[in-house]
Each structure stands twice: as C-alpha cells, then as structure tokens.
Design an enzyme around this catalytic site. Structure first.
Site, PDB file in Angstrom:
ATOM      1  N   MET A   1       0.814  -1.392  -0.234  1.00  0.00           N
ATOM      2  CA  MET A   1       0.188  -0.124  -0.421  1.00  0.00           C
ATOM      3  C   MET A   1       0.814   0.990  -0.152  1.00  0.00           C
ATOM      4  SD  MET A   1      -3.299  -0.934   0.315  1.00  0.00           S
ATOM      5  CE  MET A   1      -3.997   0.663   0.475  1.00  0.00           C
TER       6      MET A   1
ATOM      7  N   HIS B   1     -17.491   2.161   5.724  1.00  0.00           N
ATOM      8  CA  HIS B   1     -16.978   1.313   4.848  1.00  0.00           C
ATOM      9  C   HIS B   1     -16.838  -0.151   4.957  1.00  0.00           C
ATOM     10  CE1 HIS B   1     -14.475  -0.337   1.606  1.00  0.00           C
ATOM     11  NE2 HIS B   1     -14.563   0.949   0.734  1.00  0.00           N
TER      12      HIS B   1
ATOM     13  N   GLU C   1     -18.871  -3.436   3.361  1.00  0.00           N
ATOM     14  CA  GLU C   1     -17.833  -3.846   2.364  1.00  0.00           C
ATOM     15  C   GLU C   1     -17.920  -5.364   3.093  1.00  0.00           C
ATOM     16  OE1 GLU C   1     -13.279  -3.445   1.589  1.00  0.00           O
ATOM     17  OE2 GLU C   1     -13.288  -5.135   2.896  1.00  0.00           O
TER      18      GLU C   1
END
Ligand code: 6PG
Length: 475
Positions: A14, A185, A189
C-alpha cells in the site's frame, strides 16, 4: 538537492504504491521502510519520478521541506505508535503526520490529542482500494483538523480516483471522522461480500440441480451470471471481481481455483469494530453483524464438519431460472439495506461525536476507488443531497420505491434459501431489517410486560401518558 514535498513511512504494497501515485501526480517524494529490499523496490519502480529513499527516520525528516508532511502506511496498532515516537524526536512544531492505515478511531483520537499537545498536526485518513487503488486512484477519507487537511488536500485530490472528473476524496470531519468512516466502509464491505457469497452458494446449488455436471461448469455458469448482473443495476467492484474470481482455473488441478480454497474467511477486525461501535451507539446494523458472525462461523471448520455429519439432510433445490431472476432483485435490495445500515451508523456517530459528516459527500467519494464502489452510490448521493439529515436511506422516496418493488423477489429468495437449508444469515437479516423497520407495531409490548413482570422495569401505555408498573401480573 531540493527537499521533497511528501514523505511516506511503510513501503509495503500500500505505502509503496501510494507513494508512486503521489510521485506520478507530480509531487517530489521520499519513502522510508526498515526493510532495505522495500526501499530498493521503491527506487527501482520509481526511477522515472522524483522519488528518493531514506535510510532512517532522521534521514527521512531531513529530506523533507518544512513544514513536513509524512504519511504512515504501516499495520494498525502498536506499530503506528512506535513509528510516531521514532519520528517525533526529529520533527519540528507544525509538522504533520498522517495515519493512512485502518486504525481504530479511538486510537486516532488519542494520537491526535497527544500530538496536538506537542504542537504537531495529525490526520487519521481512511484509504480504500487495495494495491491497485493505491497506485492508480484510491478513495480517501481524511479526518482531523481542517487546517492541516488543507495542506495535504492538493496531493490527495491529485492521487484519488476520479468519477466524472470529481476526486474521490473530501474532508470528512473533525477528530477521528476519517477512520470512523473508513471503518463503516469496511463494515458495509463485509455485508456486501457475505451477501454475494450467499448468492453464489444458492446459485451453485441451483445450477447443480439444473443438471450442470462438475464444479467447473457450475462455477463458470455462475461467473457468467455475476458478469451479466454487473452490466445492470448491481454494477459494482465486488460483483465485477466475483465474476473474474470464479473464472480463474487452478493451474495445478485444472479446477476452478475458488473450489480449491479452504472455506474459512479471515478478518483483520474492522467489521467487528463496526458492530461494536454500532452497539455502543445503539444503532442496529444486523446485516453487517451477520457478516461478521459468518466469518466467525466459517473459521470454526472442525465444528462445522462435525455438525454437518449430524444435521445435514437432503438439501435439494430446483427451478434455477426462478432463482436467478429473483436473486438479482433480492441482492439489489439487500445491498441497499447494507448501505442503509452503515450510513445510519454514520449519521448517529456524527451527532454523537460532532464529526459534522456530510453523507452526500461520503457517497460521492465512495463512487470510485474504494472496495464498495457501485453504480447505486450515485442514487445514494442524490438521496442525501436532497435531505442531508435523512435518518435512514429506506426513507428516501426512490429507494423506498425500489425496495417495495423488489420485496416479493426478496421474500421468494429467502424462502428458497430456508427451504433448501442453505445458510442465508445476511439475506434473511436484511429482509428482517426491512420488515422490522416497516412494522408499525412490533411485539416489544410483550417484552416490556415481561421486563415489568420480573424486574419492575415499568412500561408506557398506548392510551394514556405516564410510566406504569403492574404489581400483580398473576391474575
Ligand atoms: C479497502 C479494504 C482494505 C482491506 C480490509 C480487509 O478498503 O481497501 O477494506 O482496508 O482489504 O482491511 O479486511 P479484512 O481482512 O478484515 O477482510
């Protein structure tokens, strides 16, 4: 040598890809990681841009222009605190540290207060989109002080995914708002992934019953169904990758790779945190909770194997075309419920924690880059821009109409799951959520009577004001 504009600590997948994205967007960058191999990889992959690598935290700080901006993309938890401590001795007042990992929002609150007391800036920023998103355009959810955010906004706006020319980043709110939004979020998900998994399970069974032989044929047929769904109202990243994943053939066995993967799902904790936060705020999110439970049940493989021997009975299913048609509409309605639950939690958290969240803005930046991006988010955005204080998405006239139209299919699908004995924790909880919230009268009157019976907890009456207690319940 001129100093860099943006620093990164943590050059794993990342961090490295995010930094390459920043450099690719025209900003000078410096990265640091303890692991020399990762630093070398950064230099190799970043050779076309203004990127350097630092040997240690002091070198990193010396290579940055003041006031400095340093982002951390390191594993959540103690590592974040350790990196902050390493940096602190070298930083100057006014420098800014950004935590871009999946940190718990309470850690973010603690770190912001700690650093503010020392004169440093701190932003807790949610970043979604995995490796590809980090490199090519993630959805970014920044929280903390607006002034500090203004410093990094041009960089974030440049690197974020774009939808219709609009960057998928916006200031979320004060304090831990960014990490709270990212946590929710992830809760959504979890729910969407579990709903898709349940749909896949039902479709596999239906296709097998429809006469398709062998798992390969079944998986490819199911993949086609998902690919088809992705062209319509269910268009979303998760549906798209489901079709792709189901088509992958394992090189070693020649079977669909998904068939060879052990059926125990892992979790790093963000779904569980969402459920915990919702419980604390008193907001029901049963479909997200169910998704967390299903990951836990999946992890108890030995117990499942044992119980399967005792309980499994003939689970037959037929009429596959009926299922495919209805399942599409049921999944669409269930996705609405998953978003509705997450967003209602955000509304409540915003009030409780004074985040000042704009749900239309959140829906806007979730339209691209992130894992839960979907075509539906455009309508969700419109719902919240028409009424920013909408307490639940189910109240929006458009979504209320959609749910109403899809309820018969939803019920038919849940009946199929149940009659075939195929677990449907998320589908059934999503339907029950709609049924519960659309029940003018619930049996909570009985619950209150019981509470009064055994604990003198009192109750209210429907015919007059006041608080009542019945001394003698036994008539
Ligand atoms: C994202 C993902 C990302 C990560 C999850 C996985 O938005 O890019 O959500 O943050 O893949 O943390 O979570 P689990 O390991 O809990 O499934």
């Amino acid at each position: 040598m001129s100093k860099s504009q943006f620093g990164m600590v943590g050059l794993g997948t990342m961090g490295r890809n995010f930094l390459l994205n920043v450099a690719d967007s025209g900003f000078s960058c410096v990265g640091y990681d303890l692991d020399a191999e990762k630093r070398n990889l950064l230099l190799e992959e970043g050779k076309d841009w203004d990127i350097s690598a630092a040997e240690d935290p002091s070198d990193l700080v010396s290579k940055l222009a003041a006031p400095r901006t340093i982002m951390l993309l390191v594993p959540a938890g103690k590592v974040v605190d350790a990196v902050i401590e390493d940096l602190l001795t070298h930083l100057e007042k006014g420098d800014l540290i950004i935590d871009g990992g999946n940190s718990h929002f309470t850690d973010t609150e603690r770190r912001e207060a700690y650093l503010a007391a020392k004169g440093f800036g701190f932003l807790g920023v949610g970043v979604s989109g995995g490796e590809e998103g980090a490199r090519l355009g993630p959805s970014i959810m920044p929280g903390g002080s607006r002034e500090y955010y203004a410093r990094v906004a041009p960089i974030f706006e440049a690197v974020a995914a774009k939808v219709d020319g609009e960057p998928c980043v916006a200031y979320m709110g004060s304090g831990s708002a960014g990490h709270f939004v990212k946590m929710v979020h992830n809760g959504i998900e979890y729910a969407m992934m579990q709903l898709i998994a349940e749909a896949y399970n039902l479709l596999r069974n239906a296709e097998s019953a429809g006469g398709l032989d062998g798992s390969e044929g079944v998986d490819l047929k199911v993949a086609d169904i998902f690919a088809d769904w992705n062209k319509g109202k269910l268009n979303s990243f998760l549906i798209e990758i489901t079709a792709t994943v189901l088509k992958k053939i394992d090189g070693e066995t020649g079977k669909p790779l998904v068939e060879m993967i052990l059926d125990t799902a892992g979790q790093k904790g963000t779904g569980k945190w969402t459920s915990q936060a919702a419980m604390d705020l008193g907001i029901p999110i049963p479909t997200i909770d169910s998704a967390v439970s299903m990951r836990q049940i999946s992890a108890q493989k030995a117990l499942r194997v044992e119980l399967a021997r005792r309980y499994a009975s003939g689970r037959s299913i037929n009429n596959s075309q009926f299922i495919i048609n209805n399942l599409h509409n049921a999944l669409y309605a269930a996705f609405i419920v998953a978003y509705a639950q997450g967003l209602s939690l955000l509304q409540a958290a915003s009030e409780e924690k004074n985040y000042g969240l704009n749900l239309d803005e959140i829906a806007k930046i979730w339209r691209g880059g992130c894992i839960i991006r979907s075509a539906m988010l455009e309508d969700i955005r419109s719902a919240f821009s028409a009424d920013r204080a909408l307490p639940n998405l189910l109240l929006d006239p458009k979504f209320a109409g959609e749910i109403g139209a899809n309820i018969p299919a939803f019920r038919a699908v849940v009946e199929q799951f149940i009659s075939a004995g195929i677990p449907a924790m998320c589908f059934s909880s999503a339907l029950a959520y709609i049924d519960a919230f659309s029940s003018e009268r619930l049996p909570a009157n009985l619950t209150q009577a019981q509470r009064d019976y055994f604990g003198a907890h009192t109750y209210q009456r429907i015919d007059k004001d006041g608080i009542f207690h019945t001394q003698e319940w036994e008539s």
